[in-house]
Motif scaffolding. Structure first.
Motif, PDB file in Angstrom:
ATOM      1  N   GLU A  23      15.688  71.396  -1.156  1.00 17.67           N
ATOM      2  CA  GLU A  23      15.425  71.043   0.284  1.00 17.67           C
ATOM      3  C   GLU A  23      14.356  69.973   0.181  1.00 17.67           C
ATOM      4  N   VAL A  24      14.263  69.477   1.154  1.00 21.46           N
ATOM      5  CA  VAL A  24      13.257  68.158   1.241  1.00 21.46           C
ATOM      6  C   VAL A  24      12.674  68.336   2.745  1.00 21.46           C
ATOM      7  N   GLU A  25      11.173  68.177   2.564  1.00 28.90           N
ATOM      8  CA  GLU A  25      10.453  68.070   3.870  1.00 28.90           C
ATOM      9  C   GLU A  25      10.125  66.685   4.147  1.00 28.90           C
ATOM     10  N   LEU A  26      10.456  65.983   5.170  1.00 32.08           N
ATOM     11  CA  LEU A  26      10.124  64.528   5.494  1.00 32.08           C
ATOM     12  C   LEU A  26       8.901  64.483   6.480  1.00 32.08           C
ATOM     13  N   SER A  27       7.958  63.587   6.353  1.00 31.32           N
ATOM     14  CA  SER A  27       6.940  63.465   7.053  1.00 31.32           C
ATOM     15  C   SER A  27       6.220  62.192   6.933  1.00 31.32           C
ATOM     16  N   SER A  66       4.990  66.003  -3.099  1.00 31.12           N
ATOM     17  CA  SER A  66       4.772  67.027  -4.004  1.00 31.12           C
ATOM     18  C   SER A  66       6.090  67.600  -4.159  1.00 31.12           C
ATOM     19  N   ALA A  67       6.112  68.444  -5.330  1.00 27.91           N
ATOM     20  CA  ALA A  67       7.369  69.202  -5.576  1.00 27.91           C
ATOM     21  C   ALA A  67       6.920  70.598  -5.778  1.00 27.91           C
ATOM     22  N   ARG A  68       7.721  71.644  -4.806  1.00 23.07           N
ATOM     23  CA  ARG A  68       7.197  72.868  -5.183  1.00 23.07           C
ATOM     24  C   ARG A  68       8.487  73.869  -5.298  1.00 23.07           C
ATOM     25  N   LEU A  69       8.408  74.594  -6.430  1.00 25.67           N
ATOM     26  CA  LEU A  69       9.244  75.614  -6.828  1.00 25.67           C
ATOM     27  C   LEU A  69       8.930  76.917  -6.109  1.00 25.67           C
ATOM     28  N   THR A  70       9.938  77.559  -5.357  1.00 28.69           N
ATOM     29  CA  THR A  70       9.787  78.959  -4.902  1.00 28.69           C
ATOM     30  C   THR A  70      10.767  79.852  -5.354  1.00 28.69           C
ATOM     31  N   GLN A 218       8.499  67.348  -0.947  1.00 29.00           N
ATOM     32  CA  GLN A 218       7.610  66.710   0.190  1.00 29.00           C
ATOM     33  C   GLN A 218       7.730  65.116   0.071  1.00 29.00           C
ATOM     34  N   LEU A 219       8.605  64.483   0.901  1.00 27.78           N
ATOM     35  CA  LEU A 219       8.831  63.156   0.799  1.00 27.78           C
ATOM     36  C   LEU A 219       8.338  62.260   2.004  1.00 27.78           C
ATOM     37  N   GLY A 220       7.965  61.273   1.696  1.00 25.23           N
ATOM     38  CA  GLY A 220       7.409  59.978   2.985  1.00 25.23           C
ATOM     39  C   GLY A 220       8.388  58.875   2.353  1.00 25.23           C
ATOM     40  N   LEU A 221       7.989  57.814   3.001  1.00 23.81           N
ATOM     41  CA  LEU A 221       8.588  56.639   2.655  1.00 23.81           C
ATOM     42  C   LEU A 221       7.808  55.541   1.874  1.00 23.81           C
ATOM     43  N   THR A 222       8.162  54.551   1.342  1.00 20.67           N
ATOM     44  CA  THR A 222       7.383  53.502   0.871  1.00 20.67           C
ATOM     45  C   THR A 222       8.506  52.283   0.609  1.00 20.67           C
ATOM     46  N   CYS A 223       8.166  51.426  -0.344  1.00 17.74           N
ATOM     47  CA  CYS A 223       8.981  50.325  -0.469  1.00 17.74           C
ATOM     48  C   CYS A 223       8.711  49.684  -1.870  1.00 17.74           C
ATOM     49  N   LEU A 313      15.743  60.079   9.638  1.00 19.40           N
ATOM     50  CA  LEU A 313      15.999  60.579   8.615  1.00 19.40           C
ATOM     51  C   LEU A 313      16.604  62.243   8.595  1.00 19.40           C
ATOM     52  N   THR A 314      17.782  62.500   8.195  1.00 23.81           N
ATOM     53  CA  THR A 314      18.088  64.141   8.052  1.00 23.81           C
ATOM     54  C   THR A 314      17.865  64.517   6.690  1.00 23.81           C
ATOM     55  N   GLU A 315      17.028  65.606   6.931  1.00 23.42           N
ATOM     56  CA  GLU A 315      16.373  66.182   5.636  1.00 23.42           C
ATOM     57  C   GLU A 315      17.907  66.564   4.744  1.00 23.42           C
ATOM     58  N   SER A 316      18.842  67.265   5.255  1.00 15.37           N
ATOM     59  CA  SER A 316      20.196  67.638   4.485  1.00 15.37           C
ATOM     60  C   SER A 316      20.756  66.303   3.800  1.00 15.37           C
ATOM     61  N   ALA A 317      20.919  65.239   4.649  1.00 14.35           N
ATOM     62  CA  ALA A 317      21.431  63.988   4.108  1.00 14.35           C
ATOM     63  C   ALA A 317      20.385  63.469   2.933  1.00 14.35           C
ATOM     64  N   VAL A 318      19.277  63.652   3.133  1.00 13.71           N
ATOM     65  CA  VAL A 318      18.278  62.945   1.942  1.00 13.71           C
ATOM     66  C   VAL A 318      18.718  63.705   0.620  1.00 13.71           C
TER      67      VAL A 318
END
Length: 437
Positions: A23-27, A66-70, A218-223, A313-318
């Motif tokens: 899963e991703v969390e976008l912010s 960040s990357a988090r395993l649960t 946990q993802l943001g945007l850059t370039c 952006l849609t998280e599932s699409a990412v």
């Protein structure tokens, strides 16, 4: 094992993770921190590079915060997973991009607010990967000496049980690229995915454990422009010092674009490497695995790259883009049909320390073609044929024996080294056991 690459997170207890487990969390909170003089510096670097290389263009990328395993793990689960482990493997509960090797950095109260002149004393030319890597490591040692506390997570097994919740998978993205995804209409991945994985008892036990695992990115945007002006710039060491001092995170001012790489296995059991062209910007002439970047524009069509926002952006699409992008890269670089590729399995995330700990998600993909068939397709040339000059095949045994003492290791670029480390951690026992059958 190598100063140029390390493992941030590995999925070894579950023999890799499938798309449904990520899963991703976008912010926008996960974007790079914006500081006026740093932005000016990035513009200066970009102007200089475009003048030298007019073919360069800026493009949006995902930024890994960040990357988090649960996982729902008990100590017995971890011990069971150890059947396919070597001593020293770990289960990482959470990994943040921190000190360059997966550590999480927390500033002491006395260190917060300290100003660092990120330009001063950092006018060296980029004369090689080792020099840049050593400086980054020395920078972090100095940060630690000035009062910060390093919370080391690598090598620590945390068997806490965390309740997993499933999110709605959301709507499908209707595009040519994602129509090729197996859960969408159109051409699907073939069912050639290594029969060994389906028949091996250890693999089945690993699959049962994997059903409880979930990876949250946990993802943001850059370039790309920001990458050249931060991670890949001469001033990266000072930027990391300033990030640690002002934000409690050495990578706060860095682009940290998330890449993808694929360990590709042919039907006759050989693994694919490509010799990088002398014309590429990084690691020219070295051996690499196929790879690139997941693209925000692929899930936000009709919007110019310089104006894409995380809210669009849609998280599932990412997530789908993350997994499908590596297959697209293999298709474009190796020139083999998508229909010959298996569903990608995520091995973990590796860090490239020649570019200040830039992260890359590494995958395992099997192919229904033999090495000779793959070679024929490769030499016919594909959309990205200009990025490499030769194709090289290694046996699984050769791959498993690769380390910093092997002559071939010096020919690998940092991203390939990270992928090899993860491959050796995650897959060997399944392959070995099934081969014995």
């Amino acid at each position: 094992m190598d100063p140029e690459a390390s493992v941030l997170l590995d999925c070894s207890p579950w023999k890799g993770l499938r798309e449904a487990q990520v899963e991703v969390e976008l912010s926008a909170r996960y974007n790079r921190k914006n500081v006026a003089e740093v932005e000016q510096y990035i513009e200066e670097v970009w102007t200089e590079r475009v003048t030298q290389d007019p073919w360069l263009f800026n493009g949006a990328k995902f930024r890994l915060f960040s990357a988090r395993l649960t996982p729902h793990l008990t100590c017995n689960d971890i011990q069971g997973a150890g059947d396919a482990h070597r001593e020293g493997f770990s289960v990482k509960q959470e990994s943040r991009i921190g000190a360059g090797d997966g550590d999480s950095v927390a500033l002491s109260p006395t260190a917060k607010g300290r100003k660092v002149d990120w330009r001063r004393g950092d006018t060296r030319e980029q004369s090689g990967a080792t020099k840049q890597t050593n400086e980054g490591q020395n920078n972090m040692e100095r940060v630690s000496e000035n009062g910060e506390m390093l919370e080391r997570e690598r090598g620590v097994c945390t068997p806490q049980e965390i309740q997993c919740t499933q999110k709605d998978t959301g709507s499908r993205v209707d595009s040519e690229k994602h129509a090729l995804h197996p859960q969408n209409k159109g051409t699907s991945y073939s069912n050639c995915h290594n029969d060994k994985l389906a028949t091996c008892p250890q693999a089945q036990r690993g699959t049962e454990r994997a059903e409880h695992a979930r990876l949250i990115l946990q993802l943001g945007l850059t370039c790309y422009k920001d990458f050249l002006g931060t991670n890949w710039s001469r001033g990266v060491g000072a930027l990391m010092r300033r990030g640690a001092a002002e934000f409690g995170d050495p990578h706060a001012l860095l682009a940290q674009p998330l890449g993808v790489g694929g360990v590709l296995r042919t039907a006759d059991g050989l693994l694919v490497l490509l010799r990088r062209s002398q014309r590429v910007a990084e690691a020219a002439g070295l051996l690499d695995i196929p790879g690139g970047h997941p693209e925000p524009k692929a899930v936000c069509q009709g919007v110019s790259e310089d104006s894409i926002q995380v809210e669009q952006l849609t998280e599932s699409a990412v997530v789908r883009e993350l997994f499908s992008s590596i297959c697209m890269e293999i298709r474009d670089e190796v020139n083999i049909p998508l229909s010959t590729l298996s569903e990608p399995v995520l091995l973990g995330i590796a860090l490239n320390h020649t570019s200040a700990g830039r992260p890359s998600a590494e995958f395992y993909i099997s192919c229904s073609l033999s090495s000779e068939e793959v070679k024929k397709f490769y030499w016919q040339g594909g959309p990205e044929a200009h990025e490499s000059t030769d194709i090289v095949f290694l046996s699984e045994e050769e791959m498993m024996q690769l380390d910093d003492c092997a002559p071939l290791w010096k020919e690998l670029c940092p991203s390939a080294k990270g992928a090899v480390m993860l491959y050796r951690l995650v897959l060997p026992d399944i392959l070995n056991v099934s081969t014995d059958k």
